[in-house]
Structures are given as C-alpha cells and as structure tokens.
Design a protein around this motif. Structure first.
Motif, PDB file in Angstrom:
ATOM      1  N   ASP A   1     -55.420  12.383 127.892  1.00  0.00           N
ATOM      2  CA  ASP A   1     -55.030  13.142 126.699  1.00  0.00           C
ATOM      3  C   ASP A   1     -54.817  14.607 127.069  1.00  0.00           C
ATOM      4  O   ASP A   1     -55.737  15.283 127.549  1.00  0.00           O
ATOM      5  CB  ASP A   1     -56.125  13.005 125.633  1.00  0.00           C
ATOM      6  N   GLU A   2     -53.630  15.105 126.845  1.00  0.00           N
ATOM      7  CA  GLU A   2     -53.305  16.485 127.226  1.00  0.00           C
ATOM      8  C   GLU A   2     -54.043  17.519 126.391  1.00  0.00           C
ATOM      9  O   GLU A   2     -53.993  18.717 126.702  1.00  0.00           O
ATOM     10  CB  GLU A   2     -51.793  16.707 127.129  1.00  0.00           C
ATOM     11  N   ASN A   3     -54.709  17.087 125.334  1.00  0.00           N
ATOM     12  CA  ASN A   3     -55.498  18.019 124.533  1.00  0.00           C
ATOM     13  C   ASN A   3     -56.907  18.216 125.087  1.00  0.00           C
ATOM     14  O   ASN A   3     -57.638  19.082 124.617  1.00  0.00           O
ATOM     15  CB  ASN A   3     -55.589  17.525 123.088  1.00  0.00           C
ATOM     16  N   THR A   4     -57.302  17.409 126.064  1.00  0.00           N
ATOM     17  CA  THR A   4     -58.620  17.566 126.688  1.00  0.00           C
ATOM     18  C   THR A   4     -58.509  18.516 127.876  1.00  0.00           C
ATOM     19  O   THR A   4     -57.428  18.671 128.465  1.00  0.00           O
ATOM     20  CB  THR A   4     -59.158  16.215 127.181  1.00  0.00           C
TER      21      THR A   4
ATOM     22  N   GLY B   1     -57.035  16.622 130.876  1.00  0.00           N
ATOM     23  CA  GLY B   1     -55.595  16.405 130.781  1.00  0.00           C
ATOM     24  C   GLY B   1     -54.797  17.670 131.028  1.00  0.00           C
ATOM     25  O   GLY B   1     -53.751  17.645 131.681  1.00  0.00           O
TER      26      GLY B   1
END
Length: 294
Positions: free
Chosen positions: A209-212, A215
C-alpha cells in the motif's frame, strides 16, 4: 626511499570500491582490487591494479590464506577497505531468516572476517612514512543513523559496521592503526539498480500500500535510482584524502566517522535533535533507575 602505499579493496567492481581504487591508482599507490570474478574488474587491471578473485563470505580459513598471500607478495597493506555490501529491500515481517543471514553475512560477517584475517599482518608491518601502521575502513551509511521502513535489515547491518569501526578504533590505537567508518548518503552508483537491489521473496499486500511508510519507501527507492545527490568520484577523492591524511585532510586527524553528502548531514542533525528531545522529555525517568548515590 618512500614506502609505496598499498590498498586492499573488496567489492571493487563498482560503486565506491571501484572509485576508490581508481583514485588511489592515480596517486601512484599500489592497489589490490578484488571481486568475486576478476572478469568484472578487468578495467582496473588495465589501469594498473592487481586483481584478485575474493568473496567476503568465504570461510575465515580461506580469507586468512588470501591475507597471507597478499602480505607475501606486497609486504604490507596500508589501507584495508571493506566495501562489500548490498541492500535488502523489504519489511521486517517479509524478510526470511535466510535473507537476513545473507545480508549480515556479506555486510557484517564478511567485513569482520576480512579484518580478522588481515590485522595480525598489519600489526606486524613497519610504520609508513606518515607514522601510521595502517588504516581499516568499514562502510556504513546514512542508514547507520536512521532506520527506515522497508530497509530495516540494511540499516541493522550498517549500524553494525559503524559500531565495529568505533570499537576497533580504541583497540587498534596502541598499534598505530586507525579505524574509521565511511557513511555516505545517496550516491549515484548502481547500488539501487534493479539488478543489484535485492528484494525479499515474500511480499505482503498490506506493505505494498503506497499510503504506508513501507510502500512509500519502495516507490522512493525506485525513483531515487539514477537521481542520487552524491557524486561517487568526488566522494572517493575525499575518502582517499581523509584516509591518507592528504588534500582536504592535510594536517587533520582521521575521524572515526567519515560522513559524506548533505543528505547524511541532515539525517545526523535530525537524529541529534530527535534524541535530545527524547532525553529532555524523559530525563527524570531515565535517571530514576540508578542506585542512590552516597
């Protein structure tokens, strides 16, 4: 007659290892450049280096035989440069025990075994013209100062290399051997190239997940490749100056940490500020665990 200075450099096929070798050769020093395959360092042989097949993950007994032969051939090693290392990209949860071991085996254990094998010979060699018997350099990183999501195993190994150098420095001082750790920021080498950067085999969707933070770092590493701030040729020139006490380092003592790059400077300053904030907030608790002083 001046004693020719001798460099032994691991992982000289690319990056800082190669750049340091070329800088030392330009100064008229003798260079023993190593790589797992000598075919990958033929250009250094053409430039005047002796090339040698050498794998830092070999058994200690094998490395000891290499050291014995090097000193038989050259009589001394003034600069032992441990440049072998790679980054394992992946979260702590994704990293397998085998992948963690492989990272430590190259980045830490290989460095330690190389130092173990060479030190008995270095302690026995005559002083160089500058009054120093030799210099041992490990490679840390800005990651020695700051753990990062998706690069935790790499940061662990780099902290180890910095601690190794800091511990070696006082141990070797009585023998007039200096120890230091080179801590570069992001330099424009092949270190982050897809063929060089190693990722964990296991990939967990939650960390993609690029929001983590994990990521975000994964995407940042891809975007950083080829766009790093540091110039490796400039960095190598500074390293050779500082290890040899010449150029920009003339008249100065070799510090236990050779920090390179304004990005490393920022990471270190931020670390100081963050650590001071923790101490200020928790000072009384930190002190509360002492025995009463009479």
């Amino acid at each position: 007659m001046a004693i020719q200075q001798v460099w032994f450099i691991t992982a000289a096929s690319s990056g800082f290892g190669k750049a340091i070798a070329l800088s030392a050769l330009r100064r008229g020093h003798a260079v023993i450049a190593t790589a797992r395959r000598t075919s990958s360092i033929q250009d250094l042989a053409d430039a005047g280096a002796q090339t040698l097949a050498f794998d830092v993950t070999s058994p200690l007994s094998t490395i000891e035989e290499v050291a014995k032969q090097v000193f038989a051939d050259h009589g001394r090693v003034d600069y032992l440069i441990n440049a072998a290392g790679f980054i394992l990209e992946g979260s702590i949860e994704e990293a397998s025990p085998e992948e963690v071991y492989d990272s430590f085996n190259t980045n830490v254990f290989g460095t330690m075994n190389t130092i173990r094998a060479f030190l008995p010979h270095m302690r026995a060699q005559p002083l160089a013209d500058n009054g120093v018997r030799g210099v041992v350099a490990t490679f840390g990183s800005l990651g020695s100062w700051h753990g990062v999501a998706s690069a935790g195993v790499y940061a662990m190994t780099k902290w180890c290399c910095s601690a190794l150098a800091e511990s070696l420095a006082p141990e070797l001082e009585p023998f007039k051997i200096k120890a230091t750790v080179i801590e570069p920021g992001y330099f424009r080498t092949g270190f982050l190239n897809p063929g060089t950067r190693v990722s964990t085999k296991a990939r967990i969707a939650a960390y993609e997940d690029e929001n983590t933070p994990t990521g975000k770092v994964r995407r940042a590493l891809v975007n950083t490749d080829g766009n790093q701030l540091g110039d490796v040729t400039k960095g190598a020139e500074v390293i050779v100056d500082m290890l040899s006490g010449t150029g920009v380092a003339s008249g100065k003592e070799l510090p236990v940490r050779v920090m390179l790059g304004s990005d490393t400077e920022k990471v270190v300053l931020d670390k100081f500020a963050d650590t001071t904030k923790i101490l200020d907030e928790w000072r009384e608790v930190v002190r509360s665990t002492d025995h009463p002083q009479n």
